[in-house]
Design a protein around this motif. Structure first.
Motif, mmCIF file in Angstrom:
data_model
loop_
_atom_site.group_PDB
_atom_site.id
_atom_site.type_symbol
_atom_site.label_atom_id
_atom_site.label_comp_id
_atom_site.label_asym_id
_atom_site.label_seq_id
_atom_site.Cartn_x
_atom_site.Cartn_y
_atom_site.Cartn_z
ATOM 1 N N MET A 100 0.846 -1.163 0.000
ATOM 2 C CA MET A 100 0.000 0.000 0.000
ATOM 3 C C MET A 100 0.901 1.239 0.000
ATOM 4 O O MET A 100 1.776 1.387 0.831
ATOM 5 N N LYS A 101 0.654 2.125 -0.932
ATOM 6 C CA LYS A 101 1.442 3.352 -1.031
ATOM 7 C C LYS A 101 1.005 4.354 0.034
ATOM 8 O O LYS A 101 -0.075 4.242 0.607
ATOM 9 N N LEU A 102 1.855 5.337 0.269
ATOM 10 C CA LEU A 102 1.595 6.312 1.324
ATOM 11 C C LEU A 102 0.302 7.081 1.091
ATOM 12 O O LEU A 102 -0.500 7.262 2.010
ATOM 13 N N MET A 103 0.063 7.532 -0.125
ATOM 14 C CA MET A 103 -1.158 8.296 -0.405
ATOM 15 C C MET A 103 -2.405 7.431 -0.224
ATOM 16 O O MET A 103 -3.447 7.926 0.220
ATOM 17 N N GLU A 104 -2.315 6.139 -0.530
ATOM 18 C CA GLU A 104 -3.449 5.242 -0.303
ATOM 19 C C GLU A 104 -3.711 5.089 1.192
ATOM 20 O O GLU A 104 -4.857 5.031 1.627
ATOM 21 N N ARG A 105 -2.626 5.009 1.976
ATOM 22 C CA ARG A 105 -2.783 4.880 3.425
ATOM 23 C C ARG A 105 -3.433 6.126 4.027
ATOM 24 O O ARG A 105 -4.290 6.037 4.893
ATOM 25 N N VAL A 106 -3.017 7.298 3.563
ATOM 26 C CA VAL A 106 -3.556 8.539 4.118
ATOM 27 C C VAL A 106 -5.029 8.707 3.760
ATOM 28 O O VAL A 106 -5.824 9.192 4.558
ATOM 29 N N LYS A 107 -5.413 8.251 2.570
ATOM 30 C CA LYS A 107 -6.801 8.394 2.134
ATOM 31 C C LYS A 107 -7.712 7.299 2.678
ATOM 32 O O LYS A 107 -8.927 7.444 2.659
ATOM 33 N N ALA A 108 -7.137 6.193 3.167
ATOM 34 C CA ALA A 108 -7.933 5.077 3.692
ATOM 35 C C ALA A 108 -8.579 5.468 5.019
ATOM 36 O O ALA A 108 -8.104 6.375 5.717
ATOM 37 N N PRO A 109 -9.673 4.795 5.395
ATOM 38 C CA PRO A 109 -10.335 5.111 6.672
ATOM 39 C C PRO A 109 -9.419 4.829 7.865
ATOM 40 O O PRO A 109 -8.681 3.851 7.880
ATOM 41 N N THR A 110 -9.472 5.710 8.850
ATOM 42 C CA THR A 110 -8.659 5.587 10.063
ATOM 43 C C THR A 110 -9.522 4.988 11.167
ATOM 44 O O THR A 110 -10.665 5.399 11.352
ATOM 45 N N PRO A 111 -8.987 4.007 11.933
ATOM 46 C CA PRO A 111 -9.750 3.447 13.056
ATOM 47 C C PRO A 111 -10.092 4.518 14.095
ATOM 48 O O PRO A 111 -9.385 5.523 14.229
ATOM 49 N N LYS A 112 -11.166 4.284 14.851
ATOM 50 C CA LYS A 112 -11.673 5.284 15.794
ATOM 51 C C LYS A 112 -10.624 5.699 16.829
ATOM 52 O O LYS A 112 -10.463 6.887 17.103
ATOM 53 N N PHE A 113 -9.895 4.749 17.397
ATOM 54 C CA PHE A 113 -8.891 5.072 18.413
ATOM 55 C C PHE A 113 -7.845 6.040 17.858
ATOM 56 O O PHE A 113 -7.447 6.989 18.528
ATOM 57 N N PHE A 114 -7.423 5.811 16.628
ATOM 58 C CA PHE A 114 -6.401 6.663 16.042
ATOM 59 C C PHE A 114 -6.963 8.002 15.580
ATOM 60 O O PHE A 114 -6.223 8.977 15.480
ATOM 61 N N ARG A 115 -8.261 8.086 15.324
ATOM 62 C CA ARG A 115 -8.873 9.389 15.052
ATOM 63 C C ARG A 115 -8.830 10.256 16.301
ATOM 64 O O ARG A 115 -8.566 11.459 16.238
ATOM 65 N N VAL A 116 -9.080 9.620 17.463
ATOM 66 C CA VAL A 116 -9.011 10.353 18.730
ATOM 67 C C VAL A 116 -7.578 10.828 18.977
ATOM 68 O O VAL A 116 -7.355 11.979 19.362
ATOM 69 N N LEU A 117 -6.596 9.945 18.740
ATOM 70 C CA LEU A 117 -5.197 10.342 18.907
ATOM 71 C C LEU A 117 -4.808 11.449 17.937
ATOM 72 O O LEU A 117 -4.059 12.363 18.291
ATOM 73 N N ARG A 118 -5.301 11.355 16.694
ATOM 74 C CA ARG A 118 -5.001 12.394 15.699
ATOM 75 C C ARG A 118 -5.524 13.744 16.159
ATOM 76 O O ARG A 118 -4.824 14.753 16.089
ATOM 77 N N ASN A 119 -6.741 13.767 16.672
ATOM 78 C CA ASN A 119 -7.325 15.019 17.151
ATOM 79 C C ASN A 119 -6.564 15.560 18.365
ATOM 80 O O ASN A 119 -6.366 16.771 18.485
#
Length: 82
Positions: A1-20
């Motif tokens: 999986m390329k980097l741009m595909e990873r960034v555009k793919a859905p992020t799990p809920k736990f990591f969305r909280v960490l991102r915020n």
């Protein structure tokens, strides 16, 4: 999986909280660094650490995606399920 595909793919809920949380840390650090008043060097240094730490946390969390077999048990070093 390329980097741009990873960034555009859905992020799990736990990591969305960490991102915020990382975005909040980076914003707080940037606010400290850009404050119009003179602050002690220690506080400015902490602001720099917050900015870098929050940016890294946000970037790593955004690039995290669920794997194809994320609901199965992980395999050990020798391929044994554990």
């Amino acid at each position: 999986m390329k980097l741009m595909e990873r960034v555009k793919a859905p992020t799990p809920k736990f990591f969305r909280v960490l991102r915020n949380a990382g975005l909040v840390m980076a914003a707080a650090g940037a606010a400290i660094l850009a404050s119009p008043v003179s602050l002690p060097a220690a506080i400015v240094t902490i602001g720099g650490y917050f900015t870098v730490g929050g940016s890294v946390l946000g970037a790593i969390s955004q690039a995290t995606v669920e794997g194809e077999g994320s609901t199965t048990k992980s395999k050990g070093i020798n391929g044994e399920s554990g």
